[in-house]
Design an enzyme around this catalytic site. Sequence first.
Site, PDB file in Angstrom:
ATOM      1  N   LYS A   1      -2.607   9.276   0.286  1.00 55.19           N
ATOM      2  CA  LYS A   1      -3.652   9.575   1.274  1.00 55.19           C
ATOM      3  C   LYS A   1      -3.102  10.544   2.325  1.00 55.19           C
ATOM      4  O   LYS A   1      -3.823  11.412   2.821  1.00 55.19           O
ATOM      5  CB  LYS A   1      -4.165   8.291   1.930  1.00 55.19           C
ATOM      6  CG  LYS A   1      -4.859   7.318   0.963  1.00 55.19           C
ATOM      7  CD  LYS A   1      -6.050   7.938   0.278  1.00 55.19           C
ATOM      8  CE  LYS A   1      -6.878   6.924  -0.498  1.00 55.19           C
ATOM      9  NZ  LYS A   1      -7.936   7.540  -1.305  1.00 55.19           N
TER      10      LYS A   1
ATOM     11  N   TYR B   1       0.821  -1.220   0.000  1.00 55.00           N
ATOM     12  CA  TYR B   1       0.000   0.000   0.000  1.00 55.00           C
ATOM     13  C   TYR B   1       0.855   1.270   0.000  1.00 55.00           C
ATOM     14  O   TYR B   1       0.359   2.368   0.221  1.00 55.00           O
ATOM     15  CB  TYR B   1      -0.904  -0.039   1.238  1.00 55.00           C
ATOM     16  CG  TYR B   1      -2.158   0.794   1.161  1.00 55.00           C
ATOM     17  CD1 TYR B   1      -3.234   0.428   0.354  1.00 55.00           C
ATOM     18  CD2 TYR B   1      -2.282   1.953   1.913  1.00 55.00           C
ATOM     19  CE1 TYR B   1      -4.388   1.186   0.298  1.00 55.00           C
ATOM     20  CE2 TYR B   1      -3.448   2.727   1.869  1.00 55.00           C
ATOM     21  CZ  TYR B   1      -4.488   2.328   1.055  1.00 55.00           C
ATOM     22  OH  TYR B   1      -5.641   3.077   1.018  1.00 55.00           O
TER      23      TYR B   1
HETATM   24  N1  LIG Z   1     -12.938   0.076   0.048  1.00 56.19           N
HETATM   25  C1  LIG Z   1     -12.250   0.296   1.140  1.00 56.19           C
HETATM   26  O1  LIG Z   1     -12.049  -0.606   1.964  1.00 56.19           O
HETATM   27  C2  LIG Z   1     -11.685   1.659   1.423  1.00 56.19           C
HETATM   28  C3  LIG Z   1     -11.114   1.885   2.681  1.00 56.19           C
HETATM   29  C4  LIG Z   1     -10.619   3.159   2.970  1.00 56.19           C
HETATM   30  C5  LIG Z   1     -10.674   4.155   2.021  1.00 56.19           C
HETATM   31  N2  LIG Z   1     -11.218   3.896   0.801  1.00 56.19           N
HETATM   32  C6  LIG Z   1     -11.225   4.982  -0.177  1.00 56.19           C
HETATM   33  O2  LIG Z   1     -12.551   5.228  -0.599  1.00 56.19           O
HETATM   34  C7  LIG Z   1     -12.548   5.609  -1.966  1.00 56.19           C
HETATM   35  C8  LIG Z   1     -13.458   4.684  -2.767  1.00 56.19           C
HETATM   36  O3  LIG Z   1     -13.006   3.363  -2.614  1.00 56.19           O
HETATM   37  P1  LIG Z   1     -13.744   2.148  -3.351  1.00 56.19           P
HETATM   38  O4  LIG Z   1     -13.319   0.923  -2.631  1.00 56.19           O
HETATM   39  O5  LIG Z   1     -15.190   2.446  -3.520  1.00 56.19           O
HETATM   40  O6  LIG Z   1     -13.014   2.200  -4.779  1.00 56.19           O
HETATM   41  P2  LIG Z   1     -13.402   1.454  -6.170  1.00 56.19           P
HETATM   42  O7  LIG Z   1     -14.567   0.565  -5.982  1.00 56.19           O
HETATM   43  O8  LIG Z   1     -12.138   0.879  -6.723  1.00 56.19           O
HETATM   44  O9  LIG Z   1     -13.771   2.672  -7.100  1.00 56.19           O
HETATM   45  C9  LIG Z   1     -12.750   3.516  -7.511  1.00 56.19           C
HETATM   46  C10 LIG Z   1     -13.372   4.636  -8.301  1.00 56.19           C
HETATM   47  O10 LIG Z   1     -12.309   5.487  -8.758  1.00 56.19           O
HETATM   48  C11 LIG Z   1     -12.449   5.703 -10.135  1.00 56.19           C
HETATM   49  N3  LIG Z   1     -11.130   5.846 -10.775  1.00 56.19           N
HETATM   50  C12 LIG Z   1     -10.092   4.977 -10.723  1.00 56.19           C
HETATM   51  N4  LIG Z   1      -9.076   5.447 -11.493  1.00 56.19           N
HETATM   52  C13 LIG Z   1      -9.493   6.622 -12.040  1.00 56.19           C
HETATM   53  C14 LIG Z   1      -8.916   7.568 -12.915  1.00 56.19           C
HETATM   54  N5  LIG Z   1      -7.683   7.423 -13.424  1.00 56.19           N
HETATM   55  N6  LIG Z   1      -9.632   8.647 -13.258  1.00 56.19           N
HETATM   56  C15 LIG Z   1     -10.879   8.816 -12.773  1.00 56.19           C
HETATM   57  N7  LIG Z   1     -11.496   7.952 -11.940  1.00 56.19           N
HETATM   58  C16 LIG Z   1     -10.804   6.865 -11.581  1.00 56.19           C
HETATM   59  C17 LIG Z   1     -13.166   4.480 -10.675  1.00 56.19           C
HETATM   60  O11 LIG Z   1     -13.861   4.864 -11.852  1.00 56.19           O
HETATM   61  P3  LIG Z   1     -14.134   3.835 -13.082  1.00 56.19           P
HETATM   62  O12 LIG Z   1     -14.471   2.503 -12.491  1.00 56.19           O
HETATM   63  O13 LIG Z   1     -15.275   4.475 -13.799  1.00 56.19           O
HETATM   64  O14 LIG Z   1     -12.877   3.799 -13.902  1.00 56.19           O
HETATM   65  C18 LIG Z   1     -14.121   4.138  -9.518  1.00 56.19           C
HETATM   66  O15 LIG Z   1     -15.320   4.819  -9.650  1.00 56.19           O
HETATM   67  C19 LIG Z   1     -11.097   5.589  -2.412  1.00 56.19           C
HETATM   68  O16 LIG Z   1     -10.538   6.871  -2.286  1.00 56.19           O
HETATM   69  C20 LIG Z   1     -10.467   4.632  -1.435  1.00 56.19           C
HETATM   70  O17 LIG Z   1      -9.070   4.840  -1.286  1.00 56.19           O
HETATM   71  C21 LIG Z   1     -11.723   2.669   0.485  1.00 56.19           C
END
Ligand SMILES: NC(=O)c1ccc[n+]([C@@H]2O[C@H](COP(=O)([O-])OP(=O)(O)OC[C@H]3O[C@@H](n4cnc5c(N)ncnc54)[C@H](OP(=O)(O)O)[C@@H]3O)[C@@H](O)[C@H]2O)c1
Length: 258
Positions: free
Chosen positions: A165, A158
């Site tokens: 972050k 990570y």
């Molecule tokens: N899931 C967890 O456990 C967790 C924990 C802590 C923090 N977070 C944070 O919460 C947020 C959402 O997480 P998630 O798990 O929902 O992520 P996710 O399901 O992987 O979704 C990522 C999103 O980012 C977009 N994205 C990726 N690369 C991109 C680019 N180059 N340009 C524009 N958009 C882009 C994707 O769009 P497309 O699919 O349309 O390409 C998708 O909508 C993130 O910031 C993550 O770090 C998540």
Amino acid sequence: MEQAPNMRRYKGKVVCITGSSRGIGKRLALRFAVEGADVVVHYFRSAEEAREVASEVKGMGREALLARANLSKEEQVVGLFEKIQDNFGRLDVFVHNAASGRNRPAMEVDAKGWDWTVNVNARAFLLGAQHAASLMPEEGGAILALSSFGSERVFHNYASVGSTKAAIESLVRYFAVELADRKINANAISAGAIATDAQKHFPGIEEAWAEVERKIPYSRMLEADDVANLALFLCSKEAEMIRGQTIRIDGGLTLPIP
Ligand SMILES: NC(=O)c1ccc[n+]([C@@H]2O[C@H](COP(=O)([O-])OP(=O)(O)OC[C@H]3O[C@@H](n4cnc5c(N)ncnc54)[C@H](OP(=O)(O)O)[C@@H]3O)[C@@H](O)[C@H]2O)c1
């Protein structure tokens, strides 16, 4: 069913959520719409999923602007806000939720992977917040970024994402101070692990997931709706005295000393 007045905190507001095609961002888009907001549904690759989110938003009687942008490219970040300006002429809330990364140990992160991760996660937040602020009305607005406790703790593979972050959490402090006189707030949410597609890309995620379930002090895992509850609060007037903070939401996962 008619909603209680406090459930319509975002009536007449325009909210942009990056990466709202799926995962947490999708949930945020739908929850802001439930509370009255018109929503900019931003996506990059997941066009079909984004269309479905936009159509759900419209189904609630709100406006949805579908906007594609690869946030690693400065001109596409600019284009996203030009589109918002053309369509709505304003923006009230900007949530930088989109994230990407090269999931490797620090010793294996190459320059290309580093630049990609920094650009999508941190630089897009810097530029996006600047453009968002310029579209916010005199009565102010809110900026929110999604972080994780990988900003200060060490997770397997990570290094690049965790570093971005940390940059995001620092930026919200600067925005909170420098935009205070324009009544624009800025905060970050540091979320614990939530099962979304993002995690499928992390090698060894299955074991890590089982470990989280074993360790979490509270009785259930964190869900996207928990993050949405906090986001809706932090971007509202009710949170106006919480400024430049990173609020951790993880069911107590990070509290016990191992
Ligand atoms: N899931 C967890 O456990 C967790 C924990 C802590 C923090 N977070 C944070 O919460 C947020 C959402 O997480 P998630 O798990 O929902 O992520 P996710 O399901 O992987 O979704 C990522 C999103 O980012 C977009 N994205 C990726 N690369 C991109 C680019 N180059 N340009 C524009 N958009 C882009 C994707 O769009 P497309 O699919 O349309 O390409 C998708 O909508 C993130 O910031 C993550 O770090 C998540």
